[in-house]
Design a protein around this motif. Sequence first.
Motif, PDB file in Angstrom:
ATOM      1  N   GLN A   1       0.599   3.822   1.800  1.00 54.71           N
ATOM      2  CA  GLN A   1       0.814   4.245   3.185  1.00 54.71           C
ATOM      3  C   GLN A   1       1.907   3.416   3.858  1.00 54.71           C
ATOM      4  OE1 GLN A   1      -2.203   3.349   1.871  1.00 54.71           O
ATOM      5  NE2 GLN A   1      -3.032   5.412   1.564  1.00 54.71           N
TER       6      GLN A   1
ATOM      7  N   SER B   1       0.854  -1.193   0.000  1.00 57.57           N
ATOM      8  CA  SER B   1       0.000   0.000   0.000  1.00 57.57           C
ATOM      9  C   SER B   1       0.886   1.236   0.000  1.00 57.57           C
ATOM     10  CB  SER B   1      -0.922   0.020   1.222  1.00 57.57           C
ATOM     11  OG  SER B   1      -0.185   0.284   2.410  1.00 57.57           O
TER      12      SER B   1
ATOM     13  N   GLN C   1       5.242   4.538   2.548  1.00 58.08           N
ATOM     14  CA  GLN C   1       5.657   5.833   3.070  1.00 58.08           C
ATOM     15  C   GLN C   1       6.507   5.697   4.332  1.00 58.08           C
ATOM     16  OE1 GLN C   1       5.338   8.800   1.590  1.00 58.08           O
ATOM     17  NE2 GLN C   1       6.570   9.630   3.265  1.00 58.08           N
TER      18      GLN C   1
ATOM     19  N   PRO D   1      -4.373   6.190   9.227  1.00 55.47           N
ATOM     20  CA  PRO D   1      -4.110   7.496   8.606  1.00 55.47           C
ATOM     21  C   PRO D   1      -3.706   8.568   9.623  1.00 55.47           C
ATOM     22  CG  PRO D   1      -6.114   6.535   7.710  1.00 55.47           C
ATOM     23  CD  PRO D   1      -5.707   5.669   8.871  1.00 55.47           C
TER      24      PRO D   1
ATOM     25  N   ASN E   1       9.623  10.219   9.422  1.00 57.95           N
ATOM     26  CA  ASN E   1       8.195   9.905   9.584  1.00 57.95           C
ATOM     27  C   ASN E   1       7.553  10.884  10.558  1.00 57.95           C
ATOM     28  OD1 ASN E   1       7.352   7.548   7.986  1.00 57.95           O
ATOM     29  ND2 ASN E   1       8.993   6.496   9.081  1.00 57.95           N
TER      30      ASN E   1
END
Length: 519
Positions: free
Chosen positions: A165, A163, A168, A369, A188
């Motif tokens: 996310q 994904s 990331q 999220p 992060n």
Amino acid sequence: MKKAAGIVAAGHPVTARAATEILRAGGNAFDAALAAMFAGCVAEPVLASLGGGGFLTARTAGAKPLLYDFFAQTPHGRPVESELDFYPIVADFGTAQQEFHIGMGSIATPGAIKGAFAIHRDLCRMPLREIIQPACEAARSGVRLNSFQHYIAEIVSPIIQSSPQALQLHASSRKPGAIAELDETVCNPAMADGFEILALEGEDLFYQGEMGRQLTSDCHARGGCLTRTDLESYRVARRSPLTLNYHNSQLFTNPPPAIGGILIAFTLALLEQEKLGRYPVNSADHLGRIGHAMRLTQQLRNDRELGSGPAINIEHEILSSEFIESYREVMRNHKGFSRGTTQISIADSEGNLASMTLSNGEGSGYVLPGCGIMLNNMLGEEDINPHGFNQWPLNRRIASMMSPSLVITPDGDTIAVGSGGSNRIRSAILQVLVNLIDFGMEIEQAVEQPRMHFESDLLNIEAGPSTHAIQALRKEFADIRCWPDKNLFFGGAHSVMRKRNGQLSGSGDSRRGGVCYRV
């Protein structure tokens, strides 16, 4: 000479430095353990996450140890299998491959956040907002990707790339859409934001508030199992550790419903009468006896289906003298024999001792999220789902091999030891303890000695024992795999010791990039 404030062994320099910073600021071992826990989520994101769970075996100076169980829990309900987002990926370890299942349907109820707050209330003295600051600074300024973290990121790259996310959390700043390369710095800031809002608003933000509502809403919409009931009903369990006397040293380890501790205790009970210290280290006599005990322990786990059902009071039966003696009889007649986790061990100058093991499985691929928290994939871990996938018992602690342990020697020395490594956890801890107690090794030598692990009729052995010793073992074990070097497969037993006179020593296991810092 100034008295040392403490000693820390952990799986990454950033993790260990966070703990030492808190010790220098006047925190105790438990303040430092929480600082390391949050920093580990930043620096060791494959192995640690607030979306997973773990255990802490804690001993305040002069008191009896206490076990904090904040591991993952199975959901209250089991959705129809065809509706789940649940699929396999293959992790390539180079010498072996292993299949894991990920997706929304692999997420079990996480306990890490609840555990952190319970430990803070009971044992800590510094404000949580100060404890998390080293982790927040690391998340915002970035962490250089070292060789070990790069290696394990490559192993689980199918999860990281599952994904945007997830990617990331490991993203390269040089190559958009790619995993960071060795020596790149990974930032992060969302993770720091998540830590700070949790410290401000408390655990209810996740278990009853906005974070939890986002998680359960996404689970409902995208094929997951978790509901608001699962989060709201989660509780941290405080347990008396499983206790065993081994050559007059007291071992305190993780009790049922976890299974790692009882398997370690059983193996040590088999070995106690073998008096391993009379044999040369890494000889066939030394290794063969440990290998046979490991094989019997695996047989016990299979025969009794440990981890498959309730384990109430099973330790009293398994560790009874009559039961142990029946297996020792087999030991005397050799011819009768037919993943992601990280460890933090801390001792402070006051005599407090903390042994904490954390796990996120390999991660589900789903990231909450806005806060950088990847949720676990415990329902997709074959090792801890012996009934088969989507067959787990409802609303029950998942049986874990994690076994953060403490030892008190007859001389009054105290040791904190534990390990990552899935099914190899029990083997790693066992062998470190044998090296310390039977062979009287210093802690660094005890941690770095070659290891072995028996499972599925295969004896795995790290490089170190002589060709003559291996040939002798082949007469007793039909299938042996000799590994060319030390490997993360054999765990990461980051360990510390506090002598009765206050002297501190420790070792970060090189197999998993471990470091040890003295403050």
